[in-house]
Structures are given as C-alpha cells and as structure tokens.
Write a protein that holds these residues in place. Structure first.
Motif, PDB file in Angstrom:
ATOM      1  N   ALA A  31      -4.879   8.742  -1.673  1.00  0.00           N
ATOM      2  CA  ALA A  31      -5.740   9.836  -1.200  1.00  0.00           C
ATOM      3  C   ALA A  31      -6.467   9.419   0.073  1.00  0.00           C
ATOM      4  N   HIS A  32      -6.905   8.183   0.109  1.00  0.00           N
ATOM      5  CA  HIS A  32      -7.609   7.689   1.287  1.00  0.00           C
ATOM      6  C   HIS A  32      -6.710   7.716   2.524  1.00  0.00           C
ATOM      7  N   ILE A 153      -8.757  -1.634   6.318  1.00  0.00           N
ATOM      8  CA  ILE A 153      -9.692  -2.503   5.593  1.00  0.00           C
ATOM      9  C   ILE A 153     -10.200  -1.777   4.351  1.00  0.00           C
ATOM     10  N   ALA A 154     -10.422  -0.468   4.454  1.00  0.00           N
ATOM     11  CA  ALA A 154     -10.835   0.321   3.287  1.00  0.00           C
ATOM     12  C   ALA A 154      -9.749   0.288   2.215  1.00  0.00           C
ATOM     13  N   ILE A 155      -8.498   0.391   2.633  1.00  0.00           N
ATOM     14  CA  ILE A 155      -7.389   0.326   1.672  1.00  0.00           C
ATOM     15  C   ILE A 155      -7.356  -1.051   1.011  1.00  0.00           C
ATOM     16  N   ALA A 156      -7.572  -2.094   1.809  1.00  0.00           N
ATOM     17  CA  ALA A 156      -7.626  -3.442   1.239  1.00  0.00           C
ATOM     18  C   ALA A 156      -8.764  -3.550   0.223  1.00  0.00           C
ATOM     19  N   ALA A 157      -9.908  -2.940   0.527  1.00  0.00           N
ATOM     20  CA  ALA A 157     -11.052  -2.962  -0.390  1.00  0.00           C
ATOM     21  C   ALA A 157     -10.697  -2.303  -1.715  1.00  0.00           C
ATOM     22  N   ILE A 158     -10.023  -1.174  -1.627  1.00  0.00           N
ATOM     23  CA  ILE A 158      -9.583  -0.478  -2.850  1.00  0.00           C
ATOM     24  C   ILE A 158      -8.612  -1.365  -3.620  1.00  0.00           C
ATOM     25  N   GLY A 159      -7.721  -2.028  -2.900  1.00  0.00           N
ATOM     26  CA  GLY A 159      -6.763  -2.929  -3.542  1.00  0.00           C
ATOM     27  C   GLY A 159      -7.433  -4.109  -4.227  1.00  0.00           C
ATOM     28  N   VAL A 160      -8.431  -4.688  -3.583  1.00  0.00           N
ATOM     29  CA  VAL A 160      -9.164  -5.814  -4.172  1.00  0.00           C
ATOM     30  C   VAL A 160      -9.835  -5.373  -5.473  1.00  0.00           C
TER      31      VAL A 160
END
Length: 176
Positions: A31-32, A153-160
C-alpha cells in the motif's frame, strides 16, 4: 460436525496469527508503494478488527498465563488502534493523523508485547527481545524516512518491523 468446527476454529486461533502478521505487513508495504488501493486497506482494517475480536472473544479465558496476558492487552489496545485507522477512512479532515496512529501503533504496541514476553519467558528471551528491538527500530527508521523524504527507507522500516514481529509470532505458534 460441531466438534470439527471447534477444531477448525482452534487451529485458526493457534496458527492464524503466524500467517496474518507477515501478510499484514506485506500489504502495508504494498500500500505504501501504491500497489494496493485505499479501499483495500479500509477493508483490511475491517477484517483486522474482526479477526482480533474473534481471537479475543474465543481465547479470552485462555489468555491468563504469563505471556498471553500481555498479548491480550496488546490485542485490546490494537482494536482501538485499528479503529482509528478505520476512522481515518471515514473522517477526511483528520485522515492522515488517524492513519499514522494506526501504522505507528501497530509498529510499537506489539514491540511492547514482545519485550514483555521476553521478560516472562526466560527460555525465549533472545528471540522476543530481538523481535521487540526490530519492531521498535521500524518506527524509528520510518520517522527518519519522513525526515529525509526517501520512500524506500519507509519500506525498509516496515520490513524491519515485519521481521521482528514475525520472529515473535513464529515462535509463539511453534511454542504453543
């Protein structure tokens, strides 16, 4: 027939979160990136409230031991957090803050549950503290992504966050 239904519901309650948690974060990341419509996310919020309520109603009496007490609180608070996301779809002037409450709430609240579980289950401290740490790192990284304006970076944050919470729920499904 009734016994079979009870067995299916029991299996869903015990194993379902192990699939739902990583799937939910995958949908959030999609969605992001604009790959999932707002309508789909609205429906996902409704489904989340239904599933969480189902888990609470059917498992309330069983959630009285060590770690499960904490997760009962996480789910109760989670219903409110998810309802704020639903309200965001219905009250346009305050949509963004309500969606932020839902997103950041679901990053942070389970982290607290993971740390609590690590404290009350000494035999599993490492996995739950690791999961909680990753889950807490997620919103920090997400905030940084907003500051620098880099969507990946936001996608990486969601992944973390997803990895941290999946570690915890995966252990819980295997352990219980």
């Amino acid at each position: 027939m009734a016994a079979k239904t009870v067995a299916v519901l029991q299996t869903l309650r015990e194993s379902g979160p192990g699939l739902l948690v990583p799937a939910a974060w995958l949908v959030v990341a999609a969605a992001h990136r604009g790959m999932v419509t707002a309508r789909s996310i609205f429906i996902a919020h409704l489904v989340m409230v239904a599933f969480i309520t189902f888990f609470l109603v059917t498992g309330w009496d069983e959630m009285t031991d060590r770690a499960l007490q904490g997760w009962r609180v996480v789910m109760v608070v989670g219903v409110g957090v998810t309802l704020s996301g639903i309200a965001g779809f219905l009250i346009d002037p305050v949509a963004t803050p309500l969606w932020a409450i839902s997103l950041i709430g679901w990053m942070i609240i389970p982290a607290i549950g993971l740390f609590y579980t690590g404290a009350v289950l000494p035999e599993a401290t490492t996995i739950y503290v690791a999961g909680g740490t990753l889950s807490i790192a997620g919103p920090i990284i997400y905030f940084l992504s907003v500051l620098v304006g880099v969507d990946l970076i936001a996608i990486a944050a969601i992944g973390v966050t997803a990895v941290g919470q999946t570690l915890g729920i995966g252990d819980a499904v295997l352990r219980y």
